[in-house]
Write a protein that holds these residues in place. Structure first.
Motif, short mmCIF file in Angstrom:
data_model
loop_
_atom_site.label_atom_id
_atom_site.label_comp_id
_atom_site.label_asym_id
_atom_site.label_seq_id
_atom_site.Cartn_x
_atom_site.Cartn_y
_atom_site.Cartn_z
N THR A 324 0.84 -1.01 -0.02
CA THR A 324 -0.10 -0.04 -0.02
C THR A 324 0.95 1.24 0.07
O THR A 324 1.77 1.38 0.94
CB THR A 324 -0.95 0.10 1.23
N GLN A 342 -1.94 4.05 2.16
CA GLN A 342 -3.06 3.69 1.10
C GLN A 342 -3.88 4.57 0.73
O GLN A 342 -4.23 4.73 -0.58
CB GLN A 342 -3.90 2.53 1.99
N GLN A 343 -4.13 5.81 1.66
CA GLN A 343 -5.02 7.13 0.90
C GLN A 343 -4.40 8.10 1.97
O GLN A 343 -4.46 8.25 3.11
CB GLN A 343 -6.51 6.76 1.36
N TRP A 356 -4.42 6.73 5.51
CA TRP A 356 -4.92 5.55 5.89
C TRP A 356 -3.92 4.51 5.50
O TRP A 356 -3.39 4.66 4.72
CB TRP A 356 -6.23 5.38 5.40
N ASP A 357 -3.70 3.58 6.24
CA ASP A 357 -3.05 2.22 6.01
C ASP A 357 -3.22 1.12 6.46
O ASP A 357 -4.06 1.10 7.54
CB ASP A 357 -1.25 2.67 6.36
N ILE A 358 -3.00 0.00 5.92
CA ILE A 358 -3.42 -1.36 6.46
C ILE A 358 -2.56 -1.95 7.05
O ILE A 358 -1.42 -1.55 7.39
CB ILE A 358 -3.92 -2.28 5.15
N GLU A 364 -7.46 -4.64 2.84
CA GLU A 364 -7.62 -3.67 2.48
C GLU A 364 -8.60 -2.76 3.14
O GLU A 364 -8.56 -1.38 2.93
CB GLU A 364 -8.08 -3.42 0.84
N HIS A 366 -9.01 -3.03 6.57
CA HIS A 366 -8.65 -2.76 7.91
C HIS A 366 -7.46 -1.92 8.20
O HIS A 366 -6.43 -2.17 8.18
CB HIS A 366 -8.17 -4.33 8.34
N GLN A 367 -8.12 -0.52 8.49
CA GLN A 367 -7.10 0.51 8.38
C GLN A 367 -6.86 1.46 9.57
O GLN A 367 -7.84 1.48 10.61
CB GLN A 367 -7.68 1.62 7.20
N ARG A 368 -5.60 1.94 9.77
CA ARG A 368 -5.74 2.82 10.91
C ARG A 368 -4.89 4.29 10.19
O ARG A 368 -4.44 3.97 9.06
CB ARG A 368 -4.62 2.11 11.82
N PHE A 385 -7.03 0.16 14.49
CA PHE A 385 -7.53 0.10 13.27
C PHE A 385 -9.18 0.19 13.20
O PHE A 385 -9.99 -0.24 14.29
CB PHE A 385 -7.11 -1.44 12.81
#
Length: 403
Positions: A324, A342-343, A356-358, A364, A366-368, A385
């Motif tokens: 990611t 990721q975002q 956001w990252d996993i 994909e 399950h992000q924090r 998360f």
């Protein structure tokens, strides 16, 4: 020690070992993004906000660079993290920005084939530094300084905008508008609001043949234009805008919610487009104009936008170097950087972002929230998360503002 040094020190403390991406990961992430309606992109300011002499003033910006608060998680000057909280109960912040609010969305059925996506907000109390639920509002935008919010009542679109004092929870002033609005955002300096006008609620949902759930209507948007409002006086001007703008193929459509935003210098407004040319720029009369640098490189689906110094522009998911990762464009040289995350959601300083990252499970969804840096290899967790299930009830979305 400045914010750059503090953030780099924090980043050096935390590595997040990750495995290779599962097959088709990028396609699934991009598909998930396309399912999302247009989202608010945070305005970026290049200068401190001035005090506005009105009943409800937008406060002078406090950078928070020397701010140290008990966090229960990571506690450092300029960084307040709660890696054990999701959704957060206590303030999360890094560098120049804070998580000023967050919201969850629920689907409220109105008939067999009609529903509406309804937001519930939790707002940061500037005195207690905790998030408190406030379910009065359908839409909330936070002013620089994080003590004032622009709020819209339920049953969009609405004929007035409230200026909410976040400490007391009271609306100090209402700004009436002659055309109903369903979205509102502050300029980077907090002096102006852009309010997007619609004929109908842009958060309506419909049953689509072949789909098990609810989706935004794939019909022509009811967006009509925008107000530009002076916060101090409440005076405003309205500009009508054709769907997608008048400078390209009239068959180009927009999302049911596609709000207008200010450019980073606050001199123009702009709107994203699902297809080419991806974005359109307007002066305050609604005339289509060329996009200024660096805003002409912005992606409407990427909330972080332009860096505080105007040098870098946050881009979409990349997923090449790491499973990611996202792209960042140098607006002067055209050089593309790849950063973890990721975002990309907000700029903490000129080289550091909140994203956001996993986690290591590779899910994909399950992000924090994490802190990432351009040219860096590591991440620093800021929250726990979110649920790994897509569109789970209670799944929270962040709202960042300059503090």
């Amino acid at each position: 020690m400045n914010v750059d040094e503090l953030v780099r020190e924090a980043l050096c403390d935390q590595a997040d070992g990750q495995d290779p991406a599962p097959p088709g990961f990028a396609d699934r992430v991009l598909a998930a993004r396309r399912r999302r309606r247009g989202r608010r992109i945070a305005s970026v300011a290049a200068a401190a906000a001035a005090v506005i002499a009105v009943a409800v003033a937008v406060p002078v910006l406090d950078s928070g660079k020397e701010d140290v608060r008990p966090s229960g998680g990571v506690e450092r000057t300029g960084i307040t993290a709660h890696s054990d909280q999701s959704p957060p109960r206590d303030m999360i912040a890094a560098g120049r920005v804070a998580l000023a609010a967050y919201y969850t969305s629920t689907t409220v059925e109105q008939s067999a084939d009609r529903a509406v996506s309804r937001r519930t907000y939790w707002l940061l109390d500037p005195e207690t530094k905790k998030y408190a639920k406030d379910d009065r509002w359908s839409y909330v935008a936070i002013a620089p300084g994080t003590t004032t919010a622009a709020v819209l009542e339920r049953n969009l679109p609405v004929p007035r905008i409230g200026l909410l004092d976040l400490a007391s929870g009271q609306v100090k002033r209402w700004i009436p508008v002659d055309r109903p609005v369903a979205g509102v955002e502050f300029s980077g300096d907090g002096r102006k609001l852009v309010a997007t006008t619609y004929r109908e609620n842009p958060d309506q949902l419909v049953k689509v043949a072949g789909s098990e759930g609810w989706d935004p209507p794939y019909t022509e948007s009811t967006r009509t234009g925008f107000h530009v409002i002076d916060v101090a006086s409440g005076s405003s001007s309205w500009a009508g805008v054709e769907i997608g703008g008048s400078a390209h193929d009239p068959d180009v459509s927009i999302n049911s919610r596609q709000d207008f935003l200010f450019t980073s210098d606050g001199r123009l407004v702009w709107s994203g487009l699902p297809g080419e040319p991806r974005r359109m720029f307007y002066d305050f009369t609604g005339k289509v104009v060329p996009g200024p640098a660096p805003d002409r490189y912005r992606e409407w689906s990427v909330e972080a936008g332009v860096s505080p110094d105007g040098r870098l522009v946050a881009g979409p998911f990349a997923g090449r170097k790491w499973k990611t990762s996202s792209s960042v464009l140098d607006a002067r040289t055209g050089r593309q950087h790849e950063v973890r995350g990721q975002q990309l959601l907000a700029w903490a300083d000129e080289n550091t972002l909140i994203a956001w990252d996993i986690g290591r499970d590779g899910n994909e969804f399950h992000q924090r929230l994490v802190l990432v840096t351009v040219g860096g290899e590591k991440t620093t967790p800021l929250s726990d998360f979110r649920s790994p299930k897509d569109n789970t009830k209670g799944r929270w979305e962040p709202v960042f503002a300059e503090r």
